[in-house]
Design a protein around this motif. Sequence first.
Motif, short mmCIF file in Angstrom:
data_model
loop_
_atom_site.label_atom_id
_atom_site.label_comp_id
_atom_site.label_asym_id
_atom_site.label_seq_id
_atom_site.Cartn_x
_atom_site.Cartn_y
_atom_site.Cartn_z
N ASN A 144 0.82 -1.21 0.00
CA ASN A 144 0.00 0.00 0.00
C ASN A 144 0.86 1.27 0.00
O ASN A 144 0.53 2.26 -0.66
CB ASN A 144 -0.95 0.00 1.21
CG ASN A 144 -2.06 -1.03 1.05
OD1 ASN A 144 -2.54 -1.27 -0.05
ND2 ASN A 144 -2.46 -1.66 2.14
N GLU A 145 1.97 1.22 0.73
CA GLU A 145 2.87 2.38 0.76
C GLU A 145 3.60 2.53 -0.58
O GLU A 145 3.79 3.65 -1.07
CB GLU A 145 3.87 2.24 1.92
CG GLU A 145 4.82 3.40 2.08
CD GLU A 145 4.18 4.72 2.49
OE1 GLU A 145 4.92 5.71 2.62
OE2 GLU A 145 2.94 4.78 2.66
N MET A 146 4.01 1.41 -1.19
CA MET A 146 4.63 1.48 -2.51
C MET A 146 3.65 2.06 -3.52
O MET A 146 4.04 2.88 -4.37
CB MET A 146 5.11 0.08 -2.94
CG MET A 146 6.33 -0.40 -2.18
SD MET A 146 6.78 -2.13 -2.55
CE MET A 146 7.32 -2.01 -4.26
N ASN A 147 2.40 1.65 -3.46
CA ASN A 147 1.37 2.23 -4.33
C ASN A 147 1.29 3.74 -4.12
O ASN A 147 1.21 4.52 -5.09
CB ASN A 147 0.00 1.63 -4.02
CG ASN A 147 -0.22 0.22 -4.54
OD1 ASN A 147 -1.21 -0.41 -4.23
ND2 ASN A 147 0.70 -0.29 -5.33
N ARG A 148 1.31 4.16 -2.86
CA ARG A 148 1.12 5.58 -2.54
C ARG A 148 2.26 6.44 -3.09
O ARG A 148 2.01 7.52 -3.64
CB ARG A 148 1.02 5.77 -1.02
CG ARG A 148 0.69 7.21 -0.62
CD ARG A 148 0.66 7.39 0.89
NE ARG A 148 1.98 7.42 1.49
CZ ARG A 148 2.80 8.48 1.51
NH1 ARG A 148 2.43 9.62 0.94
NH2 ARG A 148 3.99 8.41 2.10
N VAL A 149 3.50 5.95 -2.94
CA VAL A 149 4.65 6.78 -3.33
C VAL A 149 5.09 6.54 -4.77
O VAL A 149 5.99 7.21 -5.25
CB VAL A 149 5.83 6.60 -2.36
CG1 VAL A 149 5.42 6.95 -0.94
CG2 VAL A 149 6.42 5.18 -2.43
N GLY A 150 4.48 5.58 -5.46
CA GLY A 150 4.80 5.37 -6.87
C GLY A 150 6.00 4.49 -7.14
O GLY A 150 6.81 4.76 -8.03
N ILE A 151 6.15 3.42 -6.34
CA ILE A 151 7.18 2.41 -6.62
C ILE A 151 6.48 1.14 -7.13
O ILE A 151 5.55 0.65 -6.51
CB ILE A 151 8.01 2.07 -5.37
CG1 ILE A 151 8.80 3.29 -4.89
CG2 ILE A 151 8.98 0.91 -5.64
CD1 ILE A 151 9.59 3.07 -3.61
N MET A 152 6.95 0.60 -8.26
CA MET A 152 6.32 -0.58 -8.84
C MET A 152 6.68 -1.84 -8.06
O MET A 152 7.83 -2.05 -7.68
CB MET A 152 6.74 -0.75 -10.29
CG MET A 152 5.96 -1.82 -11.02
SD MET A 152 6.27 -1.78 -12.79
CE MET A 152 4.79 -2.58 -13.39
N VAL A 153 5.67 -2.68 -7.82
CA VAL A 153 5.85 -3.97 -7.15
C VAL A 153 6.29 -5.00 -8.18
O VAL A 153 5.60 -5.24 -9.18
CB VAL A 153 4.54 -4.43 -6.47
CG1 VAL A 153 4.68 -5.84 -5.93
CG2 VAL A 153 4.13 -3.45 -5.37
N ASP A 154 7.45 -5.62 -7.95
CA ASP A 154 8.00 -6.66 -8.83
C ASP A 154 7.91 -8.01 -8.10
O ASP A 154 8.22 -8.10 -6.91
CB ASP A 154 9.46 -6.31 -9.14
CG ASP A 154 10.13 -7.26 -10.13
OD1 ASP A 154 9.50 -8.24 -10.56
OD2 ASP A 154 11.31 -7.00 -10.46
N LEU A 155 7.50 -9.05 -8.83
CA LEU A 155 7.26 -10.36 -8.22
C LEU A 155 8.06 -11.47 -8.90
O LEU A 155 7.74 -12.65 -8.76
CB LEU A 155 5.76 -10.70 -8.30
CG LEU A 155 4.82 -9.68 -7.64
CD1 LEU A 155 3.36 -9.98 -8.02
CD2 LEU A 155 4.98 -9.67 -6.13
N SER A 156 9.15 -11.13 -9.58
CA SER A 156 9.88 -12.10 -10.40
C SER A 156 10.40 -13.29 -9.61
O SER A 156 10.26 -14.44 -10.03
CB SER A 156 11.05 -11.42 -11.11
OG SER A 156 10.60 -10.37 -11.92
N HIS A 157 11.01 -13.05 -8.45
CA HIS A 157 11.60 -14.13 -7.64
C HIS A 157 10.69 -14.52 -6.47
O HIS A 157 11.13 -15.21 -5.55
CB HIS A 157 12.95 -13.69 -7.05
CG HIS A 157 14.07 -13.58 -8.05
ND1 HIS A 157 15.17 -14.41 -8.00
CD2 HIS A 157 14.25 -12.76 -9.09
CE1 HIS A 157 16.01 -14.06 -8.98
NE2 HIS A 157 15.46 -13.06 -9.65
N VAL A 158 9.46 -14.07 -6.50
CA VAL A 158 8.53 -14.24 -5.38
C VAL A 158 7.75 -15.54 -5.54
O VAL A 158 7.44 -15.96 -6.66
CB VAL A 158 7.58 -13.02 -5.29
CG1 VAL A 158 6.58 -13.17 -4.16
CG2 VAL A 158 8.40 -11.74 -5.12
N GLY A 159 7.44 -16.21 -4.42
CA GLY A 159 6.67 -17.46 -4.46
C GLY A 159 5.25 -17.25 -4.99
O GLY A 159 4.72 -16.14 -5.00
N GLY A 160 4.63 -18.35 -5.41
CA GLY A 160 3.32 -18.28 -6.04
C GLY A 160 2.22 -17.72 -5.14
O GLY A 160 1.41 -16.89 -5.58
#
Length: 323
Positions: A144-160
Amino acid sequence: MTTLHQDALVIDGLIIAKWSREVFDDMRRGGLSAANCTVSVWEGFQDTVANIAEMKKQIRDYSDILTLVRTTEDVRRAKAEGKTGIILGFQNAHAFEDNLGYIEAFADMGVRVVQLCYNTQNLVGTGCYERDGGLSGFGREVINEMNRVGIMVDLSHVGGNTSREAILESKKPVCYSHCLPSGLKEHPRNKSDEELRFIADHGGFIGVTMFPPFLKRGIEATVDDYVEAMDYIINLVGEDCVGYGTDFTQGYDKGFFDWITHDKGRHRRLTNFGTILNPEGIRTIGETPNLTAAMEKAGWSESKIRKVLGENWLRVFADVWGC
């Protein structure tokens, strides 16, 4: 370099090279308008700030060919001026530590893309190399904070599980900045058809990598195999939410791979990549024009090529960054 490549907006969604004048010169040879450049993996807050300071110094020192990207207009200006725009990115939210305030601090420094987890568990959620307990409560606050400040969420190495919950939690588009389909090769880092459709159906974005251990033919692969992998994903989700993210590791030696493949950079070994040899035809960043040539050879339309080379990335960046 083909006329189309020279004219197109070219954005590499993920490079983790050993940053140097030689690498940046190769980016110019490759015609890159911008690249998401990794400045944090296992480092905490303080060491990551030091990495950012060093990268910004290099951008100043090499201002004849580089510029810092804070907005999509900066990418367009870099293209117009014949420079490469440097997008500051993390491959782990580890540098946020347990302080939500650090997220805005990093955004103020210019960070624009952050991967939630790198292969294993952190305070946010779980990576792709261990049992996935999903997104933590803190992880929801982070998104939610990343959304607010404009940082993109990356999920490349993240579990399913963590990825699915992050996709549903985020109010802005999220991405796999660099992944390949498990439909072509089974690997913990590759994404199933279902996962690829799920992120696309929820407004997300897919950058396709060419990291050899994840490709169908491994170190025997060519740039044509890379284009085949892109087409596989485009056939699943359409050409409007797909870009490219090479995962170039140019300039690094075996010690670097030992560091990134151990949990937290120093404990148990998570995986062994073996020989790292990029696909024939695109072994170095400077050979990126061969990617455009391979797309043309595969019969891609000009509009499809332009979208995947960079226009799609720019559109989704604008959605997330708000500028």
